[in-house]
Design an enzyme around this catalytic site. Structure first.
Site, PDB file in Angstrom:
ATOM      1  N   SER A 187      -5.245  13.503   9.238  1.00 31.72           N
ATOM      2  CA  SER A 187      -4.926  14.675   8.436  1.00 31.72           C
ATOM      3  C   SER A 187      -5.278  14.409   6.978  1.00 31.72           C
ATOM      4  CB  SER A 187      -3.436  14.991   8.557  1.00 31.72           C
ATOM      5  OG  SER A 187      -3.044  15.780   7.459  1.00 31.72           O
ATOM      6  N   HIS A 234      -8.238  16.883  10.817  1.00 33.47           N
ATOM      7  CA  HIS A 234      -7.101  17.814  10.747  1.00 33.47           C
ATOM      8  C   HIS A 234      -6.939  18.251   9.281  1.00 33.47           C
ATOM      9  CE1 HIS A 234      -3.146  19.327  12.218  1.00 33.47           C
ATOM     10  NE2 HIS A 234      -2.749  19.064  10.972  1.00 33.47           N
ATOM     11  N   ASP A 283      -4.810  20.655   6.643  1.00 33.90           N
ATOM     12  CA  ASP A 283      -3.554  21.385   6.464  1.00 33.90           C
ATOM     13  C   ASP A 283      -3.694  22.425   5.356  1.00 33.90           C
ATOM     14  OD1 ASP A 283      -1.726  20.064   8.354  1.00 33.90           O
ATOM     15  OD2 ASP A 283      -2.276  18.286   7.205  1.00 33.90           O
ATOM     16  N   MET A 328      -1.805  25.249   3.248  1.00 31.28           N
ATOM     17  CA  MET A 328      -0.429  25.667   2.889  1.00 31.28           C
ATOM     18  C   MET A 328      -0.480  26.695   1.767  1.00 31.28           C
ATOM     19  SD  MET A 328       1.478  21.994   2.893  1.00 31.28           S
ATOM     20  CE  MET A 328       1.184  20.784   4.202  1.00 31.28           C
ATOM     21  N   HIS A 367      -5.078  23.680  10.501  1.00 34.22           N
ATOM     22  CA  HIS A 367      -3.659  23.969  10.742  1.00 34.22           C
ATOM     23  C   HIS A 367      -3.180  24.905   9.632  1.00 34.22           C
ATOM     24  CE1 HIS A 367       0.660  22.024  10.997  1.00 34.22           C
ATOM     25  NE2 HIS A 367       0.672  23.308  11.306  1.00 34.22           N
ATOM     26  N   MET A 397      -0.616  26.770   7.748  1.00 32.18           N
ATOM     27  CA  MET A 397       0.825  26.910   7.458  1.00 32.18           C
ATOM     28  C   MET A 397       0.944  27.995   6.404  1.00 32.18           C
ATOM     29  SD  MET A 397       1.714  22.879   7.579  1.00 32.18           S
ATOM     30  CE  MET A 397      -0.011  22.497   7.419  1.00 32.18           C
ATOM     31  N   MET A 448       5.276  20.396  16.071  1.00 30.27           N
ATOM     32  CA  MET A 448       5.574  19.743  14.790  1.00 30.27           C
ATOM     33  C   MET A 448       6.737  18.773  14.997  1.00 30.27           C
ATOM     34  SD  MET A 448       3.446  20.780  12.504  1.00 30.27           S
ATOM     35  CE  MET A 448       4.208  19.795  11.213  1.00 30.27           C
ATOM     36  N   GLY A 473       4.987  20.939   5.633  1.00 30.87           N
ATOM     37  CA  GLY A 473       4.932  21.106   4.176  1.00 30.87           C
ATOM     38  C   GLY A 473       4.502  19.856   3.443  1.00 30.87           C
ATOM     39  N   PHE A 474       4.831  18.708   3.999  1.00 33.11           N
ATOM     40  CA  PHE A 474       4.575  17.463   3.268  1.00 33.11           C
ATOM     41  C   PHE A 474       4.174  16.352   4.228  1.00 33.11           C
ATOM     42  CE2 PHE A 474       7.746  19.961   1.067  1.00 33.11           C
ATOM     43  CZ  PHE A 474       7.162  20.083  -0.190  1.00 33.11           C
ATOM     44  N   GLY A 475       3.344  15.449   3.705  1.00 37.94           N
ATOM     45  CA  GLY A 475       3.033  14.243   4.456  1.00 37.94           C
ATOM     46  C   GLY A 475       4.092  13.191   4.199  1.00 37.94           C
ATOM     47  N   GLY A 476       4.059  12.137   4.967  1.00 41.29           N
ATOM     48  CA  GLY A 476       4.924  10.986   4.711  1.00 41.29           C
ATOM     49  C   GLY A 476       6.376  11.135   5.132  1.00 41.29           C
ATOM     50  N   ASP A 497       2.167  16.506  15.472  1.00 44.91           N
ATOM     51  CA  ASP A 497       1.839  16.404  14.047  1.00 44.91           C
ATOM     52  C   ASP A 497       3.108  16.096  13.255  1.00 44.91           C
ATOM     53  OD1 ASP A 497       0.755  16.698  11.515  1.00 44.91           O
ATOM     54  OD2 ASP A 497       0.378  18.857  11.699  1.00 44.91           O
ATOM     55  N   GLY A 498       3.088  14.957  12.550  1.00 48.73           N
ATOM     56  CA  GLY A 498       4.173  14.640  11.623  1.00 48.73           C
ATOM     57  C   GLY A 498       4.872  13.332  11.926  1.00 48.73           C
ATOM     58  N   GLY A 499       4.781  12.405  10.983  1.00 50.31           N
ATOM     59  CA  GLY A 499       5.535  11.156  11.084  1.00 50.31           C
ATOM     60  C   GLY A 499       5.018  10.187  12.130  1.00 50.31           C
ATOM     61  N   GLY A 558      -1.433  11.565   9.170  1.00 50.49           N
ATOM     62  CA  GLY A 558      -1.779  11.647   7.744  1.00 50.49           C
ATOM     63  C   GLY A 558      -1.582  10.339   7.028  1.00 50.49           C
ATOM     64  N   SER A 559      -0.343  10.104   6.579  1.00 59.16           N
ATOM     65  CA  SER A 559      -0.103   8.954   5.688  1.00 59.16           C
ATOM     66  C   SER A 559      -0.359   7.610   6.365  1.00 59.16           C
ATOM     67  CB  SER A 559       1.321   9.014   5.124  1.00 59.16           C
ATOM     68  OG  SER A 559       2.247   9.173   6.161  1.00 59.16           O
TER      69      SER A 559
HETATM   70  C1  DX5 Z   1       2.710  18.376   7.578  1.00 57.81           C
HETATM   71  C2  DX5 Z   1       1.281  18.457   8.038  1.00 57.81           C
HETATM   72  C3  DX5 Z   1       0.801  17.205   8.633  1.00 57.81           C
HETATM   73  C4  DX5 Z   1       0.830  16.027   7.704  1.00 57.81           C
HETATM   74  C5  DX5 Z   1       1.260  14.857   8.508  1.00 57.81           C
HETATM   75  O1  DX5 Z   1       3.156  19.639   7.237  1.00 57.81           O
HETATM   76  O2  DX5 Z   1       1.087  19.482   8.978  1.00 57.81           O
HETATM   77  O3  DX5 Z   1      -0.502  17.353   9.209  1.00 57.81           O
HETATM   78  O4  DX5 Z   1      -0.391  15.710   7.086  1.00 57.81           O
HETATM   79  O5  DX5 Z   1       1.423  13.786   7.653  1.00 57.81           O
HETATM   80  P1  DX5 Z   1       2.174  12.473   8.121  1.00 57.81           P
HETATM   81  O6  DX5 Z   1       1.333  11.874   9.220  1.00 57.81           O
HETATM   82  O7  DX5 Z   1       2.165  11.621   6.892  1.00 57.81           O
HETATM   83  O8  DX5 Z   1       3.540  12.863   8.564  1.00 57.81           O
HETATM   84 ZN    ZN Z   2      -0.862  19.484  10.100  1.00 57.68          ZN
END
Ligand code: DX5
Ligand code: ZN
Length: 219
Positions: A8, A33, A35, A37, A66, A68, A137, A142-145, A175-177, A197-198
């Protein structure tokens, strides 16, 4: 079964997106991927179709977009023109989800629906047969990490059962974490695409991180 890795770009360096895309593709990414927003559906803003179009020539693998955003019907065609190959909308953002899915299909792309952690699978029960992809999800978008919500594992298993019954060809994306520690559990629960992502872009060596994920999920 080969599980796909979709790095991502949310955690990439936005000042050098071209190089970041090229790095993850060379390392074996299956999808990119992206994102999107809008500051309304989620409390954050990212990029629009012009940036997606600008980086599209640097990718030989599909763009997994994706959305959002509120009212995705107003923007789906712009992202398709920008080079999206898969467009995923949130069930929570669509007043007429069936209509939105048909609109994206008319654009000739693969169509996904995403569900927030609090949204039950029943939200897609009636249209699951129309999907190319279901996205679970495992954080609030909304946020990575953020940390993976462990309860998502049960939902992923139930989503896999739902797809096995009503749409076995569809992808199940999570997707996420996601990190190197929990990736195998998520795959065992039934995921076929991991959006990461992160754990890739905040790693010291994103190239190595993609390769690690690829080997973790190749069974
Ligand atoms: C969050 C995004 C994800 C995000 C995941 O709203 O949809 O795609 O980049 O990031 P990580 O892998 O760091 O949770
Ligand atoms: Zn995403």
């Amino acid at each position: 079964m080969s599980v796909k890795i979709a790095p991502s770009l949310l955690s990439a360096n936005f000042g050098r997106l071209q190089e970041e895309v090229q790095t993850i593709i060379r390392a074996g990414a299956d999808l990119v991927h992206i994102d999107i927003m809008d500051g309304h559906f989620v409390p954050n803003l990212t990029i629009g179709p012009d940036v997606v179009a600008a980086i599209r020539p640097y990718s030989q693998v599909p763009f997994d977009v994706h959305l959002m955003i509120e009212n995705p019907d107003a923007f789906i065609m712009r992202f398709i023109e920008a080079g999206a190959d898969v467009v995923t909308v949130h069930a929570e953002a669509c007043r007429h989800l069936h209509r939105t899915i048909q609109l994206a299909k008319k654009g000739g792309v693969k169509v996904g629906v995403a569900l927030n952690p609090a949204t039950p699978l029943q939200a897609v029960q009636e249209i699951v047969g129309d999907l190319d992809l279901l996205l679970i999800m495992s954080v609030n978008p909304g946020f990575g990490g953020q940390s993976f919500i462990n309860k998502s594992l049960g939902k992923i298993q139930r989503a896999r059962q739902m797809l096995a019954e009503f749409n076995p060809a569809a992808e199940l994306e999570v997707d996420g974490g996601i990190n190197q520690e929990n990736a195998s559990d998520i795959v065992r629960a039934g995921a076929s695409i991991l959006a990461v992502g992160s754990a890739i872009f905040a790693a010291k060596d994103p190239d190595m991180a993609v390769k690690q994920f690829k080997s973790l999920v190749s069974i």
